[in-house]
Design a protein around this motif. Structure first.
Motif, PDB file in Angstrom:
ATOM      1  N   PHE A   3      38.017 -49.360  74.427  1.00  0.00           N
ATOM      2  CA  PHE A   3      38.027 -50.435  73.446  1.00  0.00           C
ATOM      3  C   PHE A   3      36.997 -50.180  72.348  1.00  0.00           C
TER       4      PHE A   3
ATOM      5  N   GLU B  42      41.027 -61.222  87.519  1.00  0.00           N
ATOM      6  CA  GLU B  42      42.297 -61.083  86.803  1.00  0.00           C
ATOM      7  C   GLU B  42      42.182 -61.610  85.379  1.00  0.00           C
TER       8      GLU B  42
ATOM      9  N   ILE C 152      40.355 -58.622  78.255  1.00  0.00           N
ATOM     10  CA  ILE C 152      39.992 -57.393  77.543  1.00  0.00           C
ATOM     11  C   ILE C 152      41.202 -56.504  77.326  1.00  0.00           C
ATOM     12  N   SER C 153      42.170 -56.550  78.238  1.00  0.00           N
ATOM     13  CA  SER C 153      43.376 -55.753  78.035  1.00  0.00           C
ATOM     14  C   SER C 153      44.146 -56.265  76.819  1.00  0.00           C
ATOM     15  N   ASN C 154      44.289 -57.571  76.726  1.00  0.00           N
ATOM     16  CA  ASN C 154      44.989 -58.144  75.574  1.00  0.00           C
ATOM     17  C   ASN C 154      44.284 -57.772  74.274  1.00  0.00           C
ATOM     18  N   ARG C 155      42.973 -57.827  74.318  1.00  0.00           N
ATOM     19  CA  ARG C 155      42.219 -57.485  73.113  1.00  0.00           C
ATOM     20  C   ARG C 155      42.449 -56.023  72.739  1.00  0.00           C
ATOM     21  N   PHE C 156      42.511 -55.189  73.755  1.00  0.00           N
ATOM     22  CA  PHE C 156      42.747 -53.772  73.495  1.00  0.00           C
ATOM     23  C   PHE C 156      44.122 -53.546  72.878  1.00  0.00           C
ATOM     24  N   VAL C 157      45.124 -54.200  73.435  1.00  0.00           N
ATOM     25  CA  VAL C 157      46.480 -54.052  72.910  1.00  0.00           C
ATOM     26  C   VAL C 157      46.533 -54.506  71.447  1.00  0.00           C
TER      27      VAL C 157
ATOM     28  N   ALA D  33      44.989 -48.905  80.146  1.00  0.00           N
ATOM     29  CA  ALA D  33      44.479 -50.054  79.411  1.00  0.00           C
ATOM     30  C   ALA D  33      45.522 -51.159  79.249  1.00  0.00           C
TER      31      ALA D  33
ATOM     32  N   PHE E 264      46.831 -54.755  82.633  1.00  0.00           N
ATOM     33  CA  PHE E 264      46.614 -56.177  82.868  1.00  0.00           C
ATOM     34  C   PHE E 264      46.822 -57.020  81.619  1.00  0.00           C
ATOM     35  N   ALA E 265      47.452 -56.420  80.612  1.00  0.00           N
ATOM     36  CA  ALA E 265      47.721 -57.186  79.394  1.00  0.00           C
ATOM     37  C   ALA E 265      48.984 -58.024  79.566  1.00  0.00           C
TER      38      ALA E 265
ATOM     39  N   TYR F 228      39.553 -61.865  83.510  1.00  0.00           N
ATOM     40  CA  TYR F 228      38.725 -60.981  82.679  1.00  0.00           C
ATOM     41  C   TYR F 228      39.500 -59.730  82.279  1.00  0.00           C
ATOM     42  N   LEU F 229      40.171 -59.121  83.257  1.00  0.00           N
ATOM     43  CA  LEU F 229      40.966 -57.926  82.946  1.00  0.00           C
ATOM     44  C   LEU F 229      42.033 -58.266  81.910  1.00  0.00           C
ATOM     45  N   ASN F 230      42.623 -59.434  82.065  1.00  0.00           N
ATOM     46  CA  ASN F 230      43.648 -59.872  81.130  1.00  0.00           C
ATOM     47  C   ASN F 230      43.086 -60.026  79.711  1.00  0.00           C
TER      48      ASN F 230
ATOM     49  N   ALA G 146      34.036 -57.703  75.507  1.00  0.00           N
ATOM     50  CA  ALA G 146      34.656 -56.390  75.672  1.00  0.00           C
ATOM     51  C   ALA G 146      33.637 -55.252  75.709  1.00  0.00           C
ATOM     52  N   PHE G 147      32.415 -55.537  75.292  1.00  0.00           N
ATOM     53  CA  PHE G 147      31.405 -54.485  75.241  1.00  0.00           C
ATOM     54  C   PHE G 147      30.618 -54.364  76.540  1.00  0.00           C
TER      55      PHE G 147
END
Lengths: 222, 222
Positions: free
Chosen positions: A134, B124, B130-135, A83, A86-87, B126-128, B83-84
Motif C-alpha cells: 500500500f 476481518e 486496508i484491502s479496500n483502500r488498496f484496491v 492484497a 479481503f477486499a 481491519y483486513l477488509n 494503512a501505515f
DNA sequence: CTCAATTTGTAACACTTGTTACATTTCTTT
DNA sequence: AAAGAAATGTAACAAGTGTTACAAATTGAG
C-alpha cells in the motif's frame, strides 16, 4: 519444499518444522501448473492466498481492446494476488499465467483467517506485506500526479539524494528504463535532463547526477 | 460512546457491550483534541491505530516548498492512518490536524495485534479496510496512467455505464469537480467532451451522458 | 583492440493540455 | 419574475510532451 516455503515473505521467520506442523493442521492445496497454464482469470473472485513455491508466474492485464499487457513477473519463493483477498471487490484485475512449470500452495481465505489467529508471526507477516504494498502504491500515485517531467525528475533526484552523499546520485538505470518508470518517452526525458543541466541545476558526470542548486530543484516540484 | 465506536468500520458488527469488554481488557488511550490541534506530524512513526469517535480531522500534506495542501477530511465515526501501521516504512506522509474538537481512541499496534488474535471479527474488519483502500488506490493508479483526457473520460464512462441502464449515465458531478478528480483543467475537460460529441461517440442531454458508439469509446482507451 | 549493439544526444514537427478570457446558459434566491 | 451566482461553452495562444529520425558516444563480446 518446506524450506522453500519458509523463504516466502508470509512464512518468513518460521522454521521448516513449524511449517510442516502448520500445514498438517491447516486445510490447503498444492497444485502444479505447466508453463503457460492460466492459473486464474481476470474477473475471477480471489478467495485464496497463492504461495509460489517453485517456478515463475506473470500477471497479464487485458485492456478494453483485448490487447494483452504484461504487468509483472513473480519468482518463487513469493506470494501474489494477496492484497485483494479481503477486499469487498475481490475480483482479480489481471490474468495469472505460469511462465515456467510452477508449484503453488493455495490456502483459502477462511483457513488463512484461522491461521492468523493461531500464529501471530504469520499475521504480522501478512499485515506487513500488504501494508508495504500500500505504501508503495501510494507513493507511486503521489509521484504520478506530478504534472511535468521536470517535477517528476526533481522529486526523484531529491528522494535519491536523501540516501546518498555529496549531493551525488548514482544513476542506476538507463534513460529508457527511467522514462518507462516515469511513464514518459525516452527523448522527452533526455530533453528534460538537458534543460536542467542548461539551467545549472544539475551536472551529469558520466553515470552520476550531481545536484548543484538544491533550492531550484525543490521549486520545480508542484 | 461505545455505540459510536461500534459504528466505526473496524468495530463494525460488534455490540456496545462487547466493545466495553474489549476495551476493558485491551490497553488503550482516549484523547481529546481542541480544534486546530495537531494530532500527529508528517514524518512521525505511526505505531497506533486512531479511531475517531467524535469530531472531524483533516490530513495536510506539506510539499517541498513548504506549501500546505489539504488532502482529505475524516468525520467521526471512522478510523484514519490505519494503512501505515504495519509497514516497514511507517512514517506518516501527512500532518493530522483536528478540524473541530475531537475525541480519539488510540490503540498501540502491539495491543491491536493481540486483539486481532482474540477477536476474529475485528481482524476481518481491519483486513477488509486496508484491502479496500488498496484496491481503491490501485484503480486510481491505473486510471491516472491513462495518457490523454479522452482515454480517462472513456474509461470513466465505461465504468459508470456498467452500473447503469440504457447506456445512459447520470452525470453526478459538475465539470469542475470531475476535472479536479481527473487532475486536469476544466476548459480542457469541456473541450474533450465537445470533441466526443462532435465525433458522434456520446450525446449529452442535460445532466446525462448517453453512449452512442460503444466501440469507438473503447478504442479511445489506449 | 575492434566491431556490433546499446545507449544517449538532438532536432523538427504534431498533438495534447494548460492558461486566460469572456460569452452564454442554468440554477438559486428573493 | 428578476437579479445574481454558478456552471458551461468556446476561442486564441502558450507550454509541454510525443513521434520520428538520425548522429554520436558508450559499452560489451569476441
Amino acid at each position: 519444499m518446506y524450506s522453500k516455503i519458509s523463504e516466502t515473505p508470509i512464512f518468513k521467520g518460521i522454521s521448516s518444522d513449524e511449517i510442516s506442523n502448520i500445514l498438517n493442521s491447516t486445510h490447503h492445496q498444492i497444485k502444479t501448473y505447466e508453463a503457460e497454464a492460466i492459473i486464474a482469470f481476470s474477473g475471477d473472485e480471489c478467495n485464496n492466498l497463492f504461495v509460489l513455491i517453485e517456478g515463475s508466474i506473470r500477471g497479464e492485464a487485458i485492456d478494453y481492446n483485448e490487447k494483452i499487457i504484461k504487468i509483472e513477473d513473480v519468482f518463487a519463493p513469493d506470494t501474489f494476488a494477496e492484497a485483494f483477498l479481503f477486499a469487498d471487490q475481490n475480483n482479480l484485475l489481471i490474468n495469472i499465467v505460469a511462465n515456467t512449470k510452477s508449484k503453488i500452495l493455495i490456502i483459502h481465505k477462511e483457513d488463512l483467517l484461522v491461521l492468523f489467529q493461531s500464529n501471530k508471526k504469520i499475521l504480522e507477516n501478512y499485515l506487513n506485506i500488504i501494508s508495504n504494498r500500500f505504501v508503495l502504491v501510494t507513493k507511486k500515485l503521489k509521484f504520478l500526479s506530478l504534472r511535468t517531467i521536470k517535477a517528476k525528475l526533481a522529486s526523484h533526484f531529491i528522494e535519491l539524494s536523501k540516501k546518498s552523499k555529496n549531493n551525488t546520485i548514482f544513476f542506476g538505470k538507463t534513460q529508457a528504463e527511467l522514462a518507462d518508470y516515469f511513464g514518459v518517452t525516452r527523448p522527452s526525458l533526455a530533453r528534460t535532463i538537458k534543460e536542467m543541466k542548461d539551467e545549472g541545476i544539475i551536472e551529469v558526470p558520466g553515470k552520476m547526477i550531481r545536484i548543484i542548486d538544491y533550492n531550484k530543484l525543490k521549486k520545480l516540484i508542484e
